[in-house]
Design an enzyme around this catalytic site. Sequence first.
Site, PDB file in Angstrom:
ATOM      1  N   ASN A 110     -33.410  54.604 -30.628  1.00 13.78           N
ATOM      2  CA  ASN A 110     -33.840  54.392 -29.254  1.00 13.78           C
ATOM      3  C   ASN A 110     -35.359  54.468 -29.268  1.00 13.78           C
ATOM      4  O   ASN A 110     -35.934  55.404 -29.798  1.00 13.78           O
ATOM      5  CB  ASN A 110     -33.232  55.512 -28.378  1.00 13.78           C
ATOM      6  N   GLY A 111     -36.034  53.447 -28.728  1.00 13.47           N
ATOM      7  CA  GLY A 111     -37.493  53.435 -28.738  1.00 13.47           C
ATOM      8  C   GLY A 111     -37.990  52.080 -29.208  1.00 13.47           C
ATOM      9  O   GLY A 111     -37.216  51.117 -29.293  1.00 13.47           O
ATOM     10  N   TRP A 143     -29.785  48.590 -24.698  1.00 15.89           N
ATOM     11  CA  TRP A 143     -30.450  47.790 -23.671  1.00 15.89           C
ATOM     12  C   TRP A 143     -31.529  47.032 -24.439  1.00 15.89           C
ATOM     13  O   TRP A 143     -32.477  47.625 -24.938  1.00 15.89           O
ATOM     14  CB  TRP A 143     -31.072  48.688 -22.603  1.00 15.89           C
ATOM     15  N   HIS A 201     -50.388  37.060   7.552  1.00 15.81           N
ATOM     16  CA  HIS A 201     -51.396  36.676   6.555  1.00 15.81           C
ATOM     17  C   HIS A 201     -50.796  35.881   5.407  1.00 15.81           C
ATOM     18  O   HIS A 201     -51.333  35.892   4.310  1.00 15.81           O
ATOM     19  CB  HIS A 201     -52.111  37.933   6.057  1.00 15.81           C
ATOM     20  N   ARG A 259     -27.801  54.449 -19.739  1.00 14.83           N
ATOM     21  CA  ARG A 259     -29.061  54.160 -20.426  1.00 14.83           C
ATOM     22  C   ARG A 259     -29.154  52.712 -20.905  1.00 14.83           C
ATOM     23  O   ARG A 259     -30.194  52.281 -21.403  1.00 14.83           O
ATOM     24  CB  ARG A 259     -29.220  55.094 -21.637  1.00 14.83           C
ATOM     25  N   CYS A 278     -31.450  52.635 -24.232  1.00 13.71           N
ATOM     26  CA  CYS A 278     -30.382  52.867 -25.191  1.00 13.71           C
ATOM     27  C   CYS A 278     -29.959  54.338 -25.223  1.00 13.71           C
ATOM     28  O   CYS A 278     -30.715  55.218 -24.866  1.00 13.71           O
ATOM     29  CB  CYS A 278     -30.775  52.471 -26.607  1.00 13.71           C
ATOM     30  N   GLU A 338     -31.810  44.331  -6.659  1.00 14.51           N
ATOM     31  CA  GLU A 338     -31.199  44.962  -7.840  1.00 14.51           C
ATOM     32  C   GLU A 338     -29.697  44.723  -7.942  1.00 14.51           C
ATOM     33  O   GLU A 338     -29.189  44.472  -9.025  1.00 14.51           O
ATOM     34  CB  GLU A 338     -31.358  46.490  -7.730  1.00 14.51           C
ATOM     35  N   GLU A 366     -38.286  49.705  -0.581  1.00 17.33           N
ATOM     36  CA  GLU A 366     -37.064  50.239  -1.181  1.00 17.33           C
ATOM     37  C   GLU A 366     -35.845  49.416  -0.755  1.00 17.33           C
ATOM     38  O   GLU A 366     -34.959  49.139  -1.575  1.00 17.33           O
ATOM     39  CB  GLU A 366     -36.924  51.721  -0.796  1.00 17.33           C
ATOM     40  N   LYS A 424     -30.253  52.682 -16.250  1.00 16.97           N
ATOM     41  CA  LYS A 424     -30.604  53.777 -15.342  1.00 16.97           C
ATOM     42  C   LYS A 424     -31.925  54.428 -15.719  1.00 16.97           C
ATOM     43  O   LYS A 424     -32.698  54.821 -14.872  1.00 16.97           O
ATOM     44  CB  LYS A 424     -29.470  54.808 -15.378  1.00 16.97           C
ATOM     45  N   LYS A 482     -33.444  47.570  -3.429  1.00 20.03           N
ATOM     46  CA  LYS A 482     -31.990  47.773  -3.509  1.00 20.03           C
ATOM     47  C   LYS A 482     -31.276  46.426  -3.411  1.00 20.03           C
ATOM     48  O   LYS A 482     -30.345  46.154  -4.153  1.00 20.03           O
ATOM     49  CB  LYS A 482     -31.474  48.686  -2.379  1.00 20.03           C
TER      50      LYS A 482
HETATM   51  C1  F6R Z   1     -34.041  51.591  -8.676  1.00 18.92           C
HETATM   52  C2  F6R Z   1     -34.161  52.460  -9.817  1.00 18.92           C
HETATM   53  C3  F6R Z   1     -35.402  52.400 -10.637  1.00 18.92           C
HETATM   54  C4  F6R Z   1     -35.880  53.832 -10.921  1.00 18.92           C
HETATM   55  C5  F6R Z   1     -37.077  53.823 -11.866  1.00 18.92           C
HETATM   56  C6  F6R Z   1     -37.606  55.218 -12.100  1.00 18.92           C
HETATM   57  O1  F6R Z   1     -32.813  51.728  -8.037  1.00 18.92           O
HETATM   58  O2  F6R Z   1     -33.283  53.214 -10.095  1.00 18.92           O
HETATM   59  O3  F6R Z   1     -36.395  51.666 -10.010  1.00 18.92           O
HETATM   60  O4  F6R Z   1     -36.215  54.428  -9.707  1.00 18.92           O
HETATM   61  O5  F6R Z   1     -36.701  53.256 -13.076  1.00 18.92           O
HETATM   62  O6  F6R Z   1     -36.616  56.049 -12.610  1.00 18.92           O
HETATM   63  P1  F6R Z   1     -36.797  57.616 -12.626  1.00 18.92           P
HETATM   64  O7  F6R Z   1     -36.764  58.093 -11.211  1.00 18.92           O
HETATM   65  O8  F6R Z   1     -35.659  58.132 -13.420  1.00 18.92           O
HETATM   66  O9  F6R Z   1     -38.122  57.890 -13.253  1.00 18.92           O
END
Ligand code: F6R
Length: 615
Positions: free
Chosen positions: A100-101, A74, A511, A27, A2, A495, A488, A610, A492
């Site tokens: 927020n929290g 969120w 395996h 956020r 949030c 996501e 990764e 994010k 991606k």
């Molecule tokens: C994936 C992504 C998340 C962040 C994770 C950590 O695309 O963005 O998996 O990598 O939430 O975020 P930070 O790097 O801000 O601690």
Amino acid sequence: MCGIVAYLGDKEAQPLLLEGLRRLEYRGYDSSGMAVLNGKGLEVVKKVGRIQQLERALSGQPLHGTLGICHTRWATHGKATEINAHPHTDASGKLAIVHNGVIENYGTLKKKLSDKGFQFRTETDTEVLAFLIGFYFDTLNSETENRLEMAVMEALREVTGTYGLVAIHEDQPGVMVGARRGSPLVLGIGPHEHFLASDVSAVAAHTQTVAHLRDFDVVTIDRNGYRLKSLSQNQAGLEISQIEYQSGVAEMGDFPHFMLKEIFEQPVSIQNAVRGRLNLEESTAQLGGLNLNPQELREIDRIVITACGTALHAGMVGEYIIESLAHVPVEIEYASEFRLRNSPMDRRTLVIAVSQSGETEDTLGALREARRKGHRVLGICNNVASTLARETDGGVYMYAGPEVSVAATKSFTSQTIIFVLLGLLLGRMRFLSASQGRGIIEAIEALPDQITQVLKQSSHIRDIAKKYSHSHSMLFFGRQMQYGIALEGALKMKEISYIHAEGHPTAELKHGIIALVDEKTPSVFLCPKDGAYDKNINNLQQIKARKGPVIAVATEGNEEIVQHADDVIFIPEAPEYTAPILSVVALQLFAYHMAVILGKDVDKPRNLAKSVTVP
Ligand code: F6R
């Protein structure tokens, strides 16, 4: 998670609040709302969905007033509905808060208030907090000076959990009270106005004078200025700093999405991560921000890297890089596990917390736990104004510029190159010769052009994505330094395209995972020319023998690979420690094009935010 923005000044609050909220949308974005105090009292508007929904509602029915609070949500407690959106009001409807929290003991508090006859309208923890503050406000005499501040402090004394919050009340119309514990809150100080926000980006266009609240701080703002109090014994004054404001940095320019823009920024973001950090004369790296002298660096005999998500994957690549270049044992730990676990570490163990935002709750929890135990913790971080940057003993900034797209891209490659710099620095103090150091520097310097070569294949990668866009599931395989890239690449893909995707160390295929292979399940094989190449080709053939389609990411000039794989993305020849940066760019493009072809919301995928500021 949030995002919060609050304003008290001499201007109309609504446009300033909306502008700030748009900057905080990263956020969370499942609902949003605003409350303004004016001659009519407290007015609240809330909407489900993106901030545009709120903007649309407010354009038809503007809220006038010079004091207001707003929030983008969120969901943690309660579904993404209008009633669960913030601001939440108390039982009287005169008090509103944005929060927020997570209020961990909200069940107990709710019961206590229900026993007093209060009836709740939502399932949220924030409403309980609003009711609690409202309850204390109403018990105080209406003549009480600082009534809202006292009510907030009284309520927060009963709260277990985390909060960044702002409260306003109709009966104290010129006042707002902010408080922080665990969730960031920044005070923006202007000549005739003040802001409170989750992040400086929400206020930077209006004031560059800011102060980050610390845990337990309570700040009360009125028309005369602000006053600080604390819920803990150790109150200290706020540290006021000046931030830099660069307008326009977070614009999309000619790109259709932030994600694509950020993928294409990588030749430059890599240069920014490296600039001033290569010592050509001594064939090493210089990382002044580590705050460690050469002897201390020499004494490190183990490193624990901790992070979440994409940053964790960069750490996984970093583990192999540092072990191979510096021969220092490295372990990688999910921050969410590390913070709760009692991992044995001695005094020569260095902890490195990696985070783009520097606000990820689990990563902060891990770094605090390590520091509590007396370990030195360094950070690799993009956001210089973040909690992580403030709470670590030193570290390396990524200087990648704002990463707006929810799916992390350029931050991953910046983190990875910083691990190469760290490996070079530690390696040159141990086993690497000057000529080996020079070779590493040359490989680093070659990267921007090599990334550009990969970016030029964007339309070829789009064609491959189109071919496989009917897939329901995908497998990603990589060994050693490419293993983190397999994870990764799969992250991606899931996501942003919502296609089920799994990343695995290549040899694990036999395996169990091979049971998933069929004609409809493509496998992405990371097989650049490195020490594991022959083994990778064996595994690739095991997939082909079961009719599984294979997309290979291979080294340019490898003609043999086209006989084995259905599709190939070539990356320039590079040593094993920089090749992951090239292969990940190819997989970022693959996921991006897939999501666009499938018509997904690339920059704001469903259910994600994010910055994950809840545990
Ligand atoms: C994936 C992504 C998340 C962040 C994770 C950590 O695309 O963005 O998996 O990598 O939430 O975020 P930070 O790097 O801000 O601690």
